[in-house]
Design a protein around this motif. Structure first.
Motif, PDB file in Angstrom:
ATOM      1  N   PHE A  24       0.824  -1.205   0.000  1.00 11.90           N
ATOM      2  CA  PHE A  24       0.000   0.000   0.000  1.00 11.90           C
ATOM      3  C   PHE A  24       0.862   1.260   0.000  1.00 11.90           C
ATOM      4  O   PHE A  24       0.611   2.207  -0.750  1.00 11.90           O
ATOM      5  CB  PHE A  24      -0.919  -0.049   1.226  1.00 11.90           C
ATOM      6  CG  PHE A  24      -1.819   1.136   1.379  1.00 11.90           C
ATOM      7  CD1 PHE A  24      -2.657   1.529   0.345  1.00 11.90           C
ATOM      8  CD2 PHE A  24      -1.853   1.854   2.572  1.00 11.90           C
ATOM      9  CE1 PHE A  24      -3.514   2.623   0.495  1.00 11.90           C
ATOM     10  CE2 PHE A  24      -2.700   2.931   2.729  1.00 11.90           C
ATOM     11  CZ  PHE A  24      -3.529   3.322   1.684  1.00 11.90           C
ATOM     12  N   LEU A  28       0.870   4.332  -2.728  1.00 18.10           N
ATOM     13  CA  LEU A  28       0.659   5.727  -2.337  1.00 18.10           C
ATOM     14  C   LEU A  28       1.806   6.607  -2.832  1.00 18.10           C
ATOM     15  O   LEU A  28       1.596   7.695  -3.374  1.00 18.10           O
ATOM     16  CB  LEU A  28       0.539   5.845  -0.817  1.00 18.10           C
ATOM     17  CG  LEU A  28      -0.769   5.423  -0.169  1.00 18.10           C
ATOM     18  CD1 LEU A  28      -0.644   5.496   1.347  1.00 18.10           C
ATOM     19  CD2 LEU A  28      -1.938   6.284  -0.635  1.00 18.10           C
ATOM     20  N   PHE A  49      -6.577   1.759  -6.583  1.00 15.57           N
ATOM     21  CA  PHE A  49      -6.572   0.640  -5.638  1.00 15.57           C
ATOM     22  C   PHE A  49      -7.580  -0.452  -5.977  1.00 15.57           C
ATOM     23  O   PHE A  49      -7.524  -1.537  -5.406  1.00 15.57           O
ATOM     24  CB  PHE A  49      -6.776   1.159  -4.214  1.00 15.57           C
ATOM     25  CG  PHE A  49      -5.630   2.007  -3.759  1.00 15.57           C
ATOM     26  CD1 PHE A  49      -4.415   1.439  -3.438  1.00 15.57           C
ATOM     27  CD2 PHE A  49      -5.737   3.388  -3.705  1.00 15.57           C
ATOM     28  CE1 PHE A  49      -3.339   2.205  -3.040  1.00 15.57           C
ATOM     29  CE2 PHE A  49      -4.677   4.177  -3.321  1.00 15.57           C
ATOM     30  CZ  PHE A  49      -3.468   3.588  -2.991  1.00 15.57           C
ATOM     31  N   THR A  52      -8.966  -3.168  -3.558  1.00 18.67           N
ATOM     32  CA  THR A  52      -8.756  -2.761  -2.159  1.00 18.67           C
ATOM     33  C   THR A  52      -9.222  -1.326  -1.918  1.00 18.67           C
ATOM     34  O   THR A  52      -8.826  -0.699  -0.948  1.00 18.67           O
ATOM     35  CB  THR A  52      -7.267  -2.888  -1.774  1.00 18.67           C
ATOM     36  OG1 THR A  52      -6.488  -2.046  -2.632  1.00 18.67           O
ATOM     37  CG2 THR A  52      -6.789  -4.323  -1.887  1.00 18.67           C
ATOM     38  N   ALA A  56      -8.526   1.312   1.183  1.00 21.68           N
ATOM     39  CA  ALA A  56      -7.635   2.425   0.858  1.00 21.68           C
ATOM     40  C   ALA A  56      -8.321   3.770   1.089  1.00 21.68           C
ATOM     41  O   ALA A  56      -7.732   4.686   1.677  1.00 21.68           O
ATOM     42  CB  ALA A  56      -7.163   2.307  -0.588  1.00 21.68           C
ATOM     43  N   ILE A  60      -7.337   6.690   3.699  1.00 17.72           N
ATOM     44  CA  ILE A  60      -6.978   8.024   3.197  1.00 17.72           C
ATOM     45  C   ILE A  60      -7.843   9.113   3.825  1.00 17.72           C
ATOM     46  O   ILE A  60      -7.354  10.202   4.158  1.00 17.72           O
ATOM     47  CB  ILE A  60      -7.070   8.046   1.664  1.00 17.72           C
ATOM     48  CG1 ILE A  60      -5.917   7.225   1.066  1.00 17.72           C
ATOM     49  CG2 ILE A  60      -7.044   9.478   1.122  1.00 17.72           C
ATOM     50  CD1 ILE A  60      -6.085   6.892  -0.403  1.00 17.72           C
ATOM     51  N   LEU A 177      -6.413  -0.430   6.847  1.00 18.35           N
ATOM     52  CA  LEU A 177      -5.233  -1.249   6.571  1.00 18.35           C
ATOM     53  C   LEU A 177      -5.553  -2.738   6.679  1.00 18.35           C
ATOM     54  O   LEU A 177      -5.051  -3.554   5.899  1.00 18.35           O
ATOM     55  CB  LEU A 177      -4.104  -0.880   7.537  1.00 18.35           C
ATOM     56  CG  LEU A 177      -3.458   0.489   7.325  1.00 18.35           C
ATOM     57  CD1 LEU A 177      -2.449   0.780   8.439  1.00 18.35           C
ATOM     58  CD2 LEU A 177      -2.770   0.559   5.965  1.00 18.35           C
ATOM     59  N   ILE A 180      -7.237  -3.764   3.515  1.00 16.99           N
ATOM     60  CA  ILE A 180      -6.291  -3.800   2.396  1.00 16.99           C
ATOM     61  C   ILE A 180      -5.464  -5.080   2.430  1.00 16.99           C
ATOM     62  O   ILE A 180      -5.297  -5.764   1.420  1.00 16.99           O
ATOM     63  CB  ILE A 180      -5.361  -2.572   2.440  1.00 16.99           C
ATOM     64  CG1 ILE A 180      -6.145  -1.297   2.144  1.00 16.99           C
ATOM     65  CG2 ILE A 180      -4.204  -2.721   1.442  1.00 16.99           C
ATOM     66  CD1 ILE A 180      -5.385  -0.028   2.485  1.00 16.99           C
TER      67      ILE A 180
END
Length: 222
Positions: A24, A28, A49, A52, A56, A60, A177, A180
């Protein structure tokens, strides 16, 4: 950011060696350093993403609330998208939907780079411990329950409660997270953090209500 990169990170049509997968934080960073565009939109991030995207986008939108020096009123900006995303997870949604006016929101690439510069070290540290495990916790019913928990947190974060955004922001960031990486332990930690944040914020609201009543009682003779 191509779909092939995302697939490689997920191990779809790629070498199963974990080192060959983009994490991840890498995605980013790649989005932040993409010199082909001057601005980064929410739609760009959603498309980057792909599978996911729920996790994500939750991360964010949640992580700015965790930063030590957050922009005043950031929870009012990030709260509504979090409410919408959490509600969709609770309802079993597979593809995140956000209104066009949110998807069109954008950062300059410089602004986005600054945000990534701040959060990247922490994300990389966490990724050392994150990996797919305890897959049973990602059963559709469990994910719906997580969506309900995230919805409560997002509503709390959205409300104008003094200092009421940091702990829910931490719990939502961890949940993002966990989604993800499909990490059941991270998911369990996010739920524990969610419970703690609800207790702490509820206590703070109760204390403020008592203080307001005390002031009204003694100052106004109620």
């Amino acid at each position: 950011m191509s779909g092939e990169r995302v697939c490689a990170r997920l191990g779809v049509g790629a070498d199963t060696d974990a080192e060959s997968h983009q994490r991840f934080s890498s995605l980013l960073r790649a989005a932040a350093d993409d010199h082909t565009r001057d601005r980064v939109t929410i739609a760009d991030l959603r498309d980057t993403f792909q599978d996911t995207a729920f996790g994500a986008l939750i991360f964010i939108f949640a992580v700015p609330n965790v930063l030590p020096v957050s922009i005043l009123g950031v929870s009012a900006i990030t709260g509504l998208p979090l409410v919408l995303l959490a509600y969709q997870i609770m309802c079993g949604g597979r593809v995140p939907w956000l209104p066009p006016w949110i998807l069109k929101r954008s950062f300059s690439r410089t602004q986005f780079q600054r945000l990534i510069d701040r959060i990247e070290p922490g994300v990389i540290r966490l990724e050392r411990y994150l990996r797919p495990r305890l897959h049973g916790l990602f059963h559709p019913l469990c994910e719906r329950a997580l969506g309900a928990i995230c919805l409560v947190l997002a509503i709390i974060l959205f409300l104008p409660i003094p200092l009421g955004n940091m702990l829910p922001g931490v719990a939502l960031s961890l949940a993002g997270l966990a989604l993800i990486e499909r990490d059941g332990i991270a998911l369990a930690v996010s739920v524990v953090t969610a419970v703690a944040s609800v207790v702490v914020v509820s206590g703070a609201v109760y204390a403020m209500a008592l203080a307001a009543f005390f002031v009204a009682h003694h100052a106004l003779g109620f």
